[in-house]
Write an enzyme that holds these catalytic residues in place. Structure first.
Site, PDB file in Angstrom:
ATOM      1  N   THR A 133       0.814  -1.218   0.000  1.00 38.59           N
ATOM      2  CA  THR A 133       0.000   0.000   0.000  1.00 38.59           C
ATOM      3  C   THR A 133       0.846   1.265   0.000  1.00 38.59           C
ATOM      4  O   THR A 133       1.964   1.287   0.533  1.00 38.59           O
ATOM      5  CB  THR A 133      -0.908   0.025   1.243  1.00 38.59           C
ATOM      6  OG1 THR A 133      -1.562   1.303   1.337  1.00 38.59           O
ATOM      7  CG2 THR A 133      -0.099  -0.184   2.515  1.00 38.59           C
ATOM      8  N   GLU A 135       0.270   3.650   1.794  1.00 44.63           N
ATOM      9  CA  GLU A 135       0.337   4.119   3.181  1.00 44.63           C
ATOM     10  C   GLU A 135       1.698   3.823   3.816  1.00 44.63           C
ATOM     11  O   GLU A 135       2.000   4.339   4.892  1.00 44.63           O
ATOM     12  CB  GLU A 135      -0.778   3.485   4.008  1.00 44.63           C
ATOM     13  CG  GLU A 135      -2.171   3.992   3.672  1.00 44.63           C
ATOM     14  CD  GLU A 135      -2.405   5.434   4.098  1.00 44.63           C
ATOM     15  OE1 GLU A 135      -1.765   5.882   5.072  1.00 44.63           O
ATOM     16  OE2 GLU A 135      -3.229   6.114   3.468  1.00 44.63           O
ATOM     17  N   TYR A 156      -2.299   0.560  10.438  1.00 45.07           N
ATOM     18  CA  TYR A 156      -2.444  -0.162   9.175  1.00 45.07           C
ATOM     19  C   TYR A 156      -1.164  -0.075   8.357  1.00 45.07           C
ATOM     20  O   TYR A 156      -0.671  -1.094   7.849  1.00 45.07           O
ATOM     21  CB  TYR A 156      -3.615   0.423   8.377  1.00 45.07           C
ATOM     22  CG  TYR A 156      -3.683  -0.073   6.950  1.00 45.07           C
ATOM     23  CD1 TYR A 156      -4.053  -1.385   6.667  1.00 45.07           C
ATOM     24  CD2 TYR A 156      -3.378   0.766   5.883  1.00 45.07           C
ATOM     25  CE1 TYR A 156      -4.113  -1.851   5.357  1.00 45.07           C
ATOM     26  CE2 TYR A 156      -3.437   0.318   4.569  1.00 45.07           C
ATOM     27  CZ  TYR A 156      -3.804  -0.990   4.314  1.00 45.07           C
ATOM     28  OH  TYR A 156      -3.860  -1.450   3.023  1.00 45.07           O
TER      29      TYR A 156
END
Length: 331
Positions: A133, A135, A156
């Protein structure tokens, strides 16, 4: 040689369902893992492709299981003997991960290592895709590439960082064909309703129909690189068809703020977003990620994959899909 066999964790999600359709279209036998605790209707994204268990020629099989159960993962992989494994299992909502950090780590981080270890323990020759991801990058300057340092800003993101390096470690330590796809935000009509893009497009359809008056959002200035999920799962599949495993950024290379996406979605329905959007601090993250814009140069050059749907077209198609879904539900 017989048909390729794929195992997809998180098959009931957005990416898992699109990938299942893609692989079935290519003649794969597809197996998916479904959590037994899932609420009724959780397989709705698979309705178009799921066949009757007694129908001849069936190539899609769903198995009850969970990546938190290491023993089950070993047995399932040994029984299925997949040639390709795609790991989408995760608690993937960034804001929710601050409220459920332990659960997020157990599923998103440790789930990945359990899956990798199950493949190694089963001694099968499988190629592995680990869903990574954007992120991971957090506050590092955009655009972000495969060489950009990581700085995750949520439980996360931290969990996904563990999963990312686990895939790299198994590739280097055990010669496992494992690839990380660092996917930037990718959306579709199948996106969960709590994710900001779908929250916006669903609200547009309902406000247009007179069922709601406004929608509440958090940080409108966050910039994201939004692509179309069906295109992204093709990139994931292509990664496992290469001669050598590697890690790739999957992105459009274009960024837009939440405000811009919101404006485009409302404009598609002939409305001004400022008449219907209100700020709610509850949707702010404790640690914000301001700008995530991917650099897809590597995947374009090495694999030949390129995104074709930009964020404005994406907003329009999602609004149209939510309009259609609302109309069907009201019939």
């Amino acid at each position: 040689m017989g048909a390729k066999v794929a195992l997809i964790t998180g098959i009931t999600g957005q990416d898992g369902s699109y990938l299942a359709e893609l692989l079935l279209g290519k003649g794969y036998e597809v197996h998916g893992i479904v959590r037994r605790s899932s609420h009724i209707g959780n397989t709705s994204r698979l309705d178009a492709i799921y066949q009757d268990p007694h129908e001849s020629g069936r190539r899609l099989f769903l198995h009850y299981g969970d990546v938190t159960d290491a023993g089950l993962m070993v047995n399932l992989i040994r029984d299925i003997t997949p040639t390709e494994v795609y790991n989408f299992a995760a608690q993937s909502h960034v804001r929710v991960s601050f409220d459920l950090p332990d659960y997020t780590a157990n599923v998103t981080a440790l789930g990945a290592i359990r899956l990798l270890e199950a493949i190694r323990a089963a001694r099968i020759d499988a190629r592995v895709f680990q869903a990574s991801t954007s992120e991971l990058y957090g506050t590092t300057p955009a655009p972000q590439s495969e060489l950009t340092p990581f700085h995750p800003r949520s439980p996360y993101g931290v969990a996904k960082l563990y999963a990312y390096w686990s895939a790299v470690n198994y590739r280097e330590a055990f010669d496992l064909f494992a690839c990380n796809g660092i996917a930037f935000n990718h959306e579709s009509p199948r996106r969960g309703e709590t994710f900001v893009t779908r929250k916006i497009t669903r609200a547009v359809a309902r406000i247009e129909a007179g069922l709601e008056k406004r929608v509440y959002l958090g940080n409108m200035q966050a910039v994201r690189d939004w692509g179309y999920a069906p295109e992204y799962v093709e990139a994931m599949w292509r990664m496992l068809q290469q001669d050598r495993p590697d890690d790739y950024v999957i992105a459009t290379g274009q960024g837009a703020s939440v405000e811009q996406f919101c404006a485009a979605a409302f404009a598609h329905a002939g409305m001004d977003w400022r008449d219907h959007v209100e700020y709610d601090a509850r949707y702010e993250r404790p640690a914000e990620v301001p700008h995530l814009i991917g650099d897809p140069s590597k995947i374009e050059a090495a694999i030949g994959w390129r995104a074709h749907t930009n964020w404005e077209a994406l907003a329009a198609l999602m609004v149209d899909a939510d309009r259609q879904a609302l109309a069907q539900n009201r019939e």
